[in-house]
Design a protein around this motif. Structure first.
Motif, PDB file in Angstrom:
ATOM      1  N   ALA A   1      -5.137   0.789   7.696  1.00 25.83           N
ATOM      2  CA  ALA A   1      -4.797   0.768   9.437  1.00 25.83           C
ATOM      3  C   ALA A   1      -6.358   1.519  10.831  1.00 25.83           C
ATOM      4  O   ALA A   1      -6.296   0.702  11.371  1.00 25.83           O
ATOM      5  CB  ALA A   1      -3.336   1.533   9.932  1.00 25.83           C
ATOM      6  N   LEU A   2      -6.157   2.768  10.201  1.00 26.95           N
ATOM      7  CA  LEU A   2      -7.565   3.713  10.678  1.00 26.95           C
ATOM      8  C   LEU A   2      -8.653   2.642  10.847  1.00 26.95           C
ATOM      9  O   LEU A   2      -9.486   2.479  11.972  1.00 26.95           O
ATOM     10  CB  LEU A   2      -7.896   5.005  10.569  1.00 26.95           C
ATOM     11  CG  LEU A   2      -7.076   5.632  10.850  1.00 26.95           C
ATOM     12  CD1 LEU A   2      -6.925   6.944   9.811  1.00 26.95           C
ATOM     13  CD2 LEU A   2      -7.363   5.857  12.377  1.00 26.95           C
TER      14      LEU A   2
ATOM     15  N   ASN B   1       0.385  -0.885  -0.207  1.00 27.99           N
ATOM     16  CA  ASN B   1      -0.527  -0.404  -0.434  1.00 27.99           C
ATOM     17  C   ASN B   1       0.844   1.108   0.353  1.00 27.99           C
ATOM     18  O   ASN B   1       1.648   1.050   0.725  1.00 27.99           O
ATOM     19  CB  ASN B   1      -0.832  -0.140   1.176  1.00 27.99           C
ATOM     20  CG  ASN B   1      -2.562  -1.252   0.731  1.00 27.99           C
ATOM     21  OD1 ASN B   1      -2.125  -1.191   0.195  1.00 27.99           O
ATOM     22  ND2 ASN B   1      -2.882  -1.396   2.584  1.00 27.99           N
ATOM     23  N   SER B   2       0.371   1.976  -0.700  1.00 28.55           N
ATOM     24  CA  SER B   2       1.102   3.603  -0.779  1.00 28.55           C
ATOM     25  C   SER B   2       0.984   3.742   0.983  1.00 28.55           C
ATOM     26  O   SER B   2      -0.260   3.329   1.836  1.00 28.55           O
ATOM     27  CB  SER B   2       0.332   4.539  -1.277  1.00 28.55           C
ATOM     28  OG  SER B   2      -1.112   5.024  -0.695  1.00 28.55           O
ATOM     29  N   VAL B   3       1.634   5.262   1.159  1.00 25.58           N
ATOM     30  CA  VAL B   3       1.706   6.005   3.032  1.00 25.58           C
ATOM     31  C   VAL B   3      -0.286   5.810   2.989  1.00 25.58           C
ATOM     32  O   VAL B   3      -1.058   6.046   4.420  1.00 25.58           O
ATOM     33  CB  VAL B   3       2.159   6.519   2.665  1.00 25.58           C
ATOM     34  CG1 VAL B   3       2.511   7.664   4.638  1.00 25.58           C
ATOM     35  CG2 VAL B   3       3.912   6.068   3.080  1.00 25.58           C
ATOM     36  N   THR B   4      -0.686   6.585   2.176  1.00 30.83           N
ATOM     37  CA  THR B   4      -2.185   7.107   2.109  1.00 30.83           C
ATOM     38  C   THR B   4      -2.901   5.874   2.525  1.00 30.83           C
ATOM     39  O   THR B   4      -3.701   6.163   3.224  1.00 30.83           O
ATOM     40  CB  THR B   4      -2.279   8.932   1.195  1.00 30.83           C
ATOM     41  OG1 THR B   4      -1.444   9.019   1.288  1.00 30.83           O
ATOM     42  CG2 THR B   4      -3.532   8.819   1.183  1.00 30.83           C
ATOM     43  N   GLU B   5      -2.749   5.229   1.419  1.00 30.87           N
ATOM     44  CA  GLU B   5      -3.854   4.172   1.515  1.00 30.87           C
ATOM     45  C   GLU B   5      -4.067   3.191   2.486  1.00 30.87           C
ATOM     46  O   GLU B   5      -5.069   2.523   3.801  1.00 30.87           O
ATOM     47  CB  GLU B   5      -3.276   2.927   0.413  1.00 30.87           C
ATOM     48  CG  GLU B   5      -4.029   3.389  -0.845  1.00 30.87           C
ATOM     49  CD  GLU B   5      -3.276   2.588  -1.981  1.00 30.87           C
ATOM     50  OE1 GLU B   5      -1.950   1.676  -1.895  1.00 30.87           O
ATOM     51  OE2 GLU B   5      -3.434   2.636  -3.305  1.00 30.87           O
ATOM     52  N   GLU B   6      -2.324   2.825   2.998  1.00 29.26           N
ATOM     53  CA  GLU B   6      -2.193   2.174   4.746  1.00 29.26           C
ATOM     54  C   GLU B   6      -2.968   3.108   6.172  1.00 29.26           C
ATOM     55  O   GLU B   6      -2.678   2.254   6.890  1.00 29.26           O
ATOM     56  CB  GLU B   6      -0.980   1.849   4.846  1.00 29.26           C
ATOM     57  CG  GLU B   6      -0.678   0.669   5.656  1.00 29.26           C
ATOM     58  CD  GLU B   6      -0.968  -0.304   6.081  1.00 29.26           C
ATOM     59  OE1 GLU B   6      -1.632  -0.564   4.580  1.00 29.26           O
ATOM     60  OE2 GLU B   6      -1.757  -1.116   6.932  1.00 29.26           O
ATOM     61  N   MET B   7      -2.441   4.239   5.444  1.00 35.29           N
ATOM     62  CA  MET B   7      -3.318   4.849   6.705  1.00 35.29           C
ATOM     63  C   MET B   7      -4.539   5.137   7.159  1.00 35.29           C
ATOM     64  O   MET B   7      -5.273   4.413   8.137  1.00 35.29           O
ATOM     65  CB  MET B   7      -3.115   6.415   6.459  1.00 35.29           C
ATOM     66  CG  MET B   7      -3.779   7.085   8.375  1.00 35.29           C
ATOM     67  SD  MET B   7      -2.828   6.681   9.537  1.00 35.29           S
ATOM     68  CE  MET B   7      -1.547   7.869   9.227  1.00 35.29           C
ATOM     69  N   ALA B   8      -5.257   5.137   5.964  1.00 34.47           N
ATOM     70  CA  ALA B   8      -6.390   4.887   5.679  1.00 34.47           C
ATOM     71  C   ALA B   8      -7.327   3.163   6.389  1.00 34.47           C
ATOM     72  O   ALA B   8      -7.914   2.979   7.132  1.00 34.47           O
ATOM     73  CB  ALA B   8      -7.166   4.652   4.673  1.00 34.47           C
TER      74      ALA B   8
END
Ligand SMILES: NC(=O)NC1=NC(=O)NC1=O
Length: 166
Positions: A148-149, A139-146
């Protein structure tokens, strides 16, 4: 587990203490306690989910302080540690190959994203968790933040459901 009617009537401090192991975010817990009384479990769940929608990277970082790495069953008698052990119970600690793969995967994840890999472990085998970890590494950093949340929300809502019932 306590009944919703009992939760509605608890002193605020006692209600906060009951919800504290759900997630290490006092703002969320306080807002949920303040929103009482709830007419139904569905209403409680709806409000809890709505309050969690606003979580971002700051909340994730803060909440991770109470979530051990997958495969590292936490010591300690606090409720959240016991909950983590229970949630991770399907990760067969005797499978040394799996444990090593998870350990390496956690390290790769932390090197890439700078925080502990978080997944809703309940209902997932160790192999499913490892597969998800490997998928999410792409995942990209942005995708993975979503992602994980969303996992944090799932864990929190599952713990809430375990704390307050009919
Ligand atoms: N790093 C983690 O994913 N930890 C956890 N997942 C759960 O479902 N419970 C945990 O403690």
């Amino acid at each position: 587990m306590i009944a919703l009617s009992h939760f509605n009537q608890l002193e605020p401090d006692a209600a906060m203490a009951l919800l504290q192991p759900c997630v290490a975010l006092p703002g969320w817990t306080a807002a949920l306690v303040a929103a009482r009384p709830f007419a139904s479990l569905a209403a409680l769940r709806h409000t809890a989910q709505a309050l969690a929608e606003s979580w971002g990277s700051a909340e994730l970082e803060q909440a991770l302080s109470a979530h051990p790495r997958i495969g590292e069953k936490p010591a300690g008698q606090q409720t959240h540690a016991a909950l983590s052990r229970q949630e991770q119970s399907a990760v067969n600690a005797d499978d040394m190959q799996l444990a090593e793969a998870l350990r390496m995967g956690n390290l790769r994840y932390e090197a890439r994203f700078g925080r502990v890999f978080l997944i809703r472990a309940k209902g997932r085998s160790g192999e499913e968790i490892l597969h998800a970890l490997e998928q999410r590494l792409a995942n990209s950093v942005t995708e993975e933040m979503a992602v994980a949340l969303e996992q944090l929300r799932e864990i929190t809502l599952l713990r809430l459901a375990g704390a307050i019932g009919e």
